[in-house]
Design a protein around this motif. Structure first.
Motif, PDB file in Angstrom:
ATOM      1  N   UNK A   1      16.693   0.072 -16.804  1.00 37.90           N
ATOM      2  CA  UNK A   1      17.267   1.398 -16.982  1.00 37.90           C
ATOM      3  C   UNK A   1      16.577   2.402 -16.066  1.00 37.90           C
ATOM      4  N   UNK A   2      15.252   2.260 -15.953  1.00 41.99           N
ATOM      5  CA  UNK A   2      14.521   3.114 -15.025  1.00 41.99           C
ATOM      6  C   UNK A   2      15.097   2.942 -13.619  1.00 41.99           C
ATOM      7  N   UNK A   3      15.402   1.691 -13.256  1.00 39.73           N
ATOM      8  CA  UNK A   3      15.984   1.429 -11.938  1.00 39.73           C
ATOM      9  C   UNK A   3      17.314   2.153 -11.790  1.00 39.73           C
TER      10      UNK A   3
ATOM     11  N   UNK B   1      20.226   6.557  -9.436  1.00 41.21           N
ATOM     12  CA  UNK B   1      21.301   7.509  -9.711  1.00 41.21           C
ATOM     13  C   UNK B   1      22.317   6.855 -10.618  1.00 41.21           C
ATOM     14  N   UNK B   2      22.342   7.317 -11.869  1.00 40.32           N
ATOM     15  CA  UNK B   2      23.258   6.728 -12.859  1.00 40.32           C
ATOM     16  C   UNK B   2      24.692   6.864 -12.367  1.00 40.32           C
ATOM     17  N   UNK B   3      25.437   5.787 -12.541  1.00 44.46           N
ATOM     18  CA  UNK B   3      26.839   5.832 -12.133  1.00 44.46           C
ATOM     19  C   UNK B   3      27.064   5.361 -10.707  1.00 44.46           C
ATOM     20  N   UNK B   4      25.969   5.175  -9.956  1.00 40.14           N
ATOM     21  CA  UNK B   4      26.123   4.711  -8.578  1.00 40.14           C
ATOM     22  C   UNK B   4      25.689   3.245  -8.496  1.00 40.14           C
ATOM     23  N   UNK B   5      26.615   2.363  -8.109  1.00 34.35           N
ATOM     24  CA  UNK B   5      26.277   0.943  -8.062  1.00 34.35           C
ATOM     25  C   UNK B   5      25.256   0.634  -6.973  1.00 34.35           C
TER      26      UNK B   5
ATOM     27  N   UNK C   1      18.237   9.003  -6.776  1.00 35.18           N
ATOM     28  CA  UNK C   1      18.291   8.988  -5.307  1.00 35.18           C
ATOM     29  C   UNK C   1      19.721   9.120  -4.781  1.00 35.18           C
ATOM     30  N   UNK C   2      20.639   8.317  -5.335  1.00 33.17           N
ATOM     31  CA  UNK C   2      22.014   8.351  -4.817  1.00 33.17           C
ATOM     32  C   UNK C   2      22.991   8.989  -5.806  1.00 33.17           C
ATOM     33  N   UNK C   3      22.468   9.612  -6.835  1.00 35.05           N
ATOM     34  CA  UNK C   3      23.359  10.173  -7.853  1.00 35.05           C
ATOM     35  C   UNK C   3      23.964  11.501  -7.428  1.00 35.05           C
ATOM     36  N   UNK C   4      25.100  11.802  -8.038  1.00 32.02           N
ATOM     37  CA  UNK C   4      25.721  13.102  -7.769  1.00 32.02           C
ATOM     38  C   UNK C   4      25.090  14.127  -8.696  1.00 32.02           C
ATOM     39  N   UNK C   5      24.810  15.311  -8.176  1.00 31.81           N
ATOM     40  CA  UNK C   5      24.277  16.319  -9.075  1.00 31.81           C
ATOM     41  C   UNK C   5      25.445  17.065  -9.702  1.00 31.81           C
TER      42      UNK C   5
END
Lengths: 257, 290, 343
Positions: B225-227, B232-236, B281-285
């Motif tokens: 989950x930390x990973x 970035x949650x939601x980003x594969x 890192x790659x999540x949308x804000x």
């Protein structure tokens, strides 16, 4: 007399979109200014910039002698700005009176220590706060609802409570974001009287965003028209009514379709 | 040389984290639930595998397939029984339910399989040498499998009808429903898919670490989950990246500093990344509309 | 009753009432222990019940009243536990002086950690806050495991057993007093307003950052107190007992009792401390049953056992208590139901 609110060259862009540009205004004490324009014109953005919910990209905002730049929203509130929200933001699971008391927070100054041990200042100030809260609720005819949950009030009453809560911060300028949204004509008429009374009794300036033209034309001293983030016209209600640029902005697109 | 082999080790465990993180990320995206039970599915997958191999004497490939099937079905079942009734409840009640499911899985497996660790064989023994360096076959397989799955999943989510439905539901499930998407089926599918990926991860985990126990899933799950959060949650691709970053840092810490500090380093990285980029890192804000 | 209330003033009346009730409760507990109604084992259970109440009530301050979900409460508990234990191991004072000082040190050191962690962590919200506090909690645990003076992975042993039912009772009472008076002040209202709507709270002139950190810190300090009681009860501290499992255990109490209800937290802390004991006859099934209870309560009562209900002695005596009214209504219905059948 010095303006209570002075905004110069205010602007912001959201990721390339210029949501507001070169916005200037001086609001004198006790004045009611209308802010109108089509949806997405940047009206609420003005409020968000004044209260520093978003920091402006450029420009300067003065509240009395205070510059807002770099100050948190709650500090700006203490300088004398209070606001309501387009999509009502009450403390829904708290009582009506607690909603007002929360805004009176800075009217009290007893410390945490005094609160924990309930020293005399705690009692004195809490009592005073309760009295003022009821007085404010009286203005809006809500004394009987004092211990109801704010979220359980009917829509119109929620809008009024939001105004009462805003007034409890003792503002110099009150920002009302679509206060008549969702109200029926009789409620709107009542609101118009309330706004007039607020100006008189609380000695505040009011900036009003509203789509209901009867309300805007009926109570505003002057009106600013925004379109695509720019002020396209300003003047008295009569001047605005007959301004071709304004008519164009409101009706132009429909005509060309 | 040691450095390089540590990096490879990191990639290996990182790939396993990534596979679990993919499921976490998908489930979080779609029901906004920090699914604590997700990590425990690794444990279930491992035990099913162990049961198939050493109790039923099945072929490895068959045990793997059974394990994946059981985990997918379990994932769907958990969602239907425990999470679905709470879809309109406060999020925190859902979280507590997930914690409850996690406790339940761990304690059931202690009852059934006893708390004693079990051993599993490595399906991919041996070493290959690439450019003069020796690599365990299982390491190569682990990395390769997760890269393939990651690519396959991205293609699926982008192009297939179900993938589009998943994206639509995670964006706004009410609107998705109005557009004629079967939200229940989509959520079920997401849980099944996520749990299936975890089963694959558990196979790879068993091959490398060979020892399994009822509580193995909780820390693994949290790191996955930390990973997911890190990437970035939601980003594969974020989940993949997060998994690998954590794997590598963990393995380097173990090699050069202290194996006991590895967890602290993992969480330290998470804290730093979240404070700099709150959406990963790659999540949308997402900005709250005022 | 109302006449007495008028004569001495409502607030003073409430004070006297609550003080009397507290003393009475303490006397009852003592009588139960001393007259052997509670056996030694049962009376020893009062201690874990006590520190679990402190843990749950303090976590409810952040999770329930502030509306922010932290998952690192066990970390603050361990800070308090270790700080107080290291103190009592180092000094040699009479217990009556040493232990209160140790508790104070526990509260202060946990509060320092609360500020240090709260300031950065509280910039995040929701699940992100949960995961970042979980991270901080784990880091605390790992650091304790790797330090020499904390006994490392072997733990800290030989801590003097200072924790008695009396000390636990005092600490619980103080905790409830602090949380209650805090929440009934302007500071408490500010904390509640953040839970309700952070943006509106700022706009109402509340420094949300300050009050978030304040609530978080008070919560941490109280968890530290619970840690001190825990350390001097078990006389051994093992860092592995303060992992995220412990944090979730505390969170479970709070949510099960009803987020935002101190009374609920107390009820849940008592029930969940006793539940594993009651389930002893199920021996190996007890944790499975515990998990099932948890899931079922959440499915059938998503807002917890007590919802947002708050206990007030004054309301109960004057018959205005909603919970009491509900119970009365149930009895009334049953009674009238029976009569109808009889007719």
């Amino acid at each position: 007399m010095d303006p209570v609110l002075k905004i110069e060259h205010l602007g912001i862009n959201f990721g390339g979109l210029q949501a507001l540009d070169d916005f200037n205004i001086q609001v004198a004490n006790n004045e009611i200014v209308g802010l109108i324009g089509p949806n997405g014109a940047g009206k609420t953005t003005v409020f968000n910039l004044i209260t520093n919910v978003y920091p402006p990209s450029k420009g300067r905002i003065m509240i009395g002698q205070h510059e807002t730049e770099g100050h948190a929203t709650h500090e700006i509130t203490q300088y004398g700005i209070a606001r309501t929200f387009q999509n009502i933001r009450l403390f829904k699971d708290l009582t009506v009176i607690d909603n007002v008391k929360i805004s009176l927070h800075n009217g009290m100054n007893y410390s945490l220590f005094e609160a924990l041990f309930r020293l005399p200042r705690y009692w004195k100030q809490e009592k005073e706060t309760e009295r003022i809260s009821f007085e404010l609720l009286d203005v809006f005819g809500m004394r009987d609802n004092a211990y109801d949950m704010a979220g359980s009030l009917p829509y119109g009453a929620q809008r009024r409570l939001e105004i009462a809560r805003a007034l409890a911060t003792y503002p110099q300028v009150l920002l009302l974001d679509e206060p008549a949204a969702g109200m029926n004509p009789s409620e709107t008429a009542e609101l118009m009287e309330t706004i007039k009374r607020i100006r008189r009794d609380f000695n505040v300036a009011i900036i009003l965003i509203e789509h209901d033209m009867n309300l805007v034309m009926g109570i505003c001293d002057r009106i600013l028209v925004l379109n695509y983030g720019l002020i396209i016209a300003q003047g008295t209600p009569d001047e605005i009514k007959s301004n071709p640029v304004v008519i164009e902005a409101y009706l132009g697109q429909q005509r060309s379709e | 040389m040691i450095f390089l082999s540590q990096i490879i080790n990191g990639l290996q465990i990182g790939s396993i984290y990534a596979l679990v993180a993919l499921g976490y990320s998908m489930v979080y995206g779609i029901v906004k639930l920090l699914n604590f039970a997700h990590g425990d599915i690794i444990m279930v997958g491992s035990y099913v595998l162990w049961f198939g191999l050493s109790r039923l004497g099945l072929a490895p490939w068959l045990s793997v397939i059974i394990s994946i099937t059981v985990c997918s079905a379990l994932g769907m079942l958990i969602e239907k029984v425990a999470y679905k009734p709470l879809r309109n409840s406060p999020k925190i009640s859902l979280l507590i339910t997930a914690i409850g499911v996690s406790y339940l899985l761990q304690n059931l497996s202690q009852l059934i399989f006893t708390p004693n660790p079990r051993m599993l064989p490595n399906f991919f023994p041996g070493y290959v040498s690439i450019g003069g360096a020796q690599f365990a076959v299982v390491t190569i397989v682990t990395i390769a499998v997760s890269v393939v799955i990651m690519i396959g999943l991205s293609v699926m989510v982008k192009n297939t009808k179900m993938g589009k439905a998943m994206r639509a539901v995670s964006e706004n499930s009410d609107v998705a429903q109005l557009m004629g998407i079967n939200v229940n089926n989509t959520i079920s599918f997401t849980f099944a898919l996520g749990s299936g990926l975890v089963a694959v991860a558990s196979v790879l985990y068993c091959c490398s670490y060979s020892q399994i126990e009822p509580t193995m899933g909780s820390m693994l799950g949290i790191k996955a989950f930390v990973a997911a959060v890190l990437g970035g949650i939601g980003s594969l691709p974020g989940a993949m990246l997060g998994g690998i970053i954590i794997g590598i840092f963990e393995s380097l810490t173990k090699a050069y500093i202290s194996s006991q500090l590895a967890d602290a380093v993992v969480f330290g990285i998470l804290i730093i990344v979240l404070l700099i980029r709150p959406s990963g890192i790659l999540g949308k804000s997402i900005r709250e509309k005022v | 009753m109302d006449r007495i209330k008028e004569k001495i003033g409502k607030t003073r009346y409430t004070y006297i009432l609550n003080t009397l009730a507290t003393i009475l409760l303490f006397a009852v507990i003592y009588a139960l222990i001393n007259f052997g109604v509670l056996n030694r084992y049962q009376s020893l259970l009062l201690i874990p019940i006590g520190f679990n109440i402190i843990l749950a009530v303090s976590l409810n301050l952040t999770a329930g009243y502030l509306g922010q979900l932290p998952l690192g409460h066990a970390g603050f508990m361990s800070v308090g536990g270790y700080a107080s234990a290291l103190f009592t191991l180092a000094v040699d004072l009479p217990p009556a002086v040493e232990f209160p000082l140790a508790i104070l040190i526990a509260a202060l050191s946990a509060a320092v950690f609360g500020v240090l962690i709260g300031l950065p962590a509280l910039r995040l919200k929701g699940d992100y806050l949960a995961i970042i506090t979980l991270g901080f909690g784990e880091i605390i645990r790992v650091i304790i495991t790797n330090l020499k003076f904390t006994g490392g992975a072997y733990g800290l042993k030989g801590i003097e057993k200072h924790t008695t039912v009396t000390w636990v009772f005092i600490c619980v009472t103080l905790t409830l007093f602090i949380v209650q008076t805090l929440m009934e002040s302007r500071h408490g209202r500010a904390i509640l307003s953040i839970r309700e709507d952070e943006i509106a709270s700022e706009a109402s002139g509340i420094s949300t950052t300050f009050y978030k950190v304040l609530a978080f810190t008070v919560s941490a300090a109280l968890a530290g107190v619970a840690g001190a009681l825990y350390a001097h009860y078990l006389s051994i501290l093992d860092p592995n007992n303060f992992g995220f499992m412990k944090s979730t255990e505390i969170l479970v109490m709070v949510v099960l009792g009803g987020l935002g209800s101190t009374f609920g937290s107390i009820v849940a802390a008592v029930v969940l401390t006793l539940l594993p004991e009651w389930l002893r006859s199920f021996s190996e099934y007890r944790m499975v049953v515990y998990a099932l209870v948890l899931i079922l309560v959440m499915i059938y009562r998503p807002s917890g056992l007590c919802g947002k209900y708050e206990f007030s002695l004054d309301r109960i005596i004057s018959g205005e208590d909603e919970g009491l009214k509900k119970i009365k209504a149930i009895f009334h219905r049953k009674k009238s139901g029976k009569e109808e059948v009889g007719e």
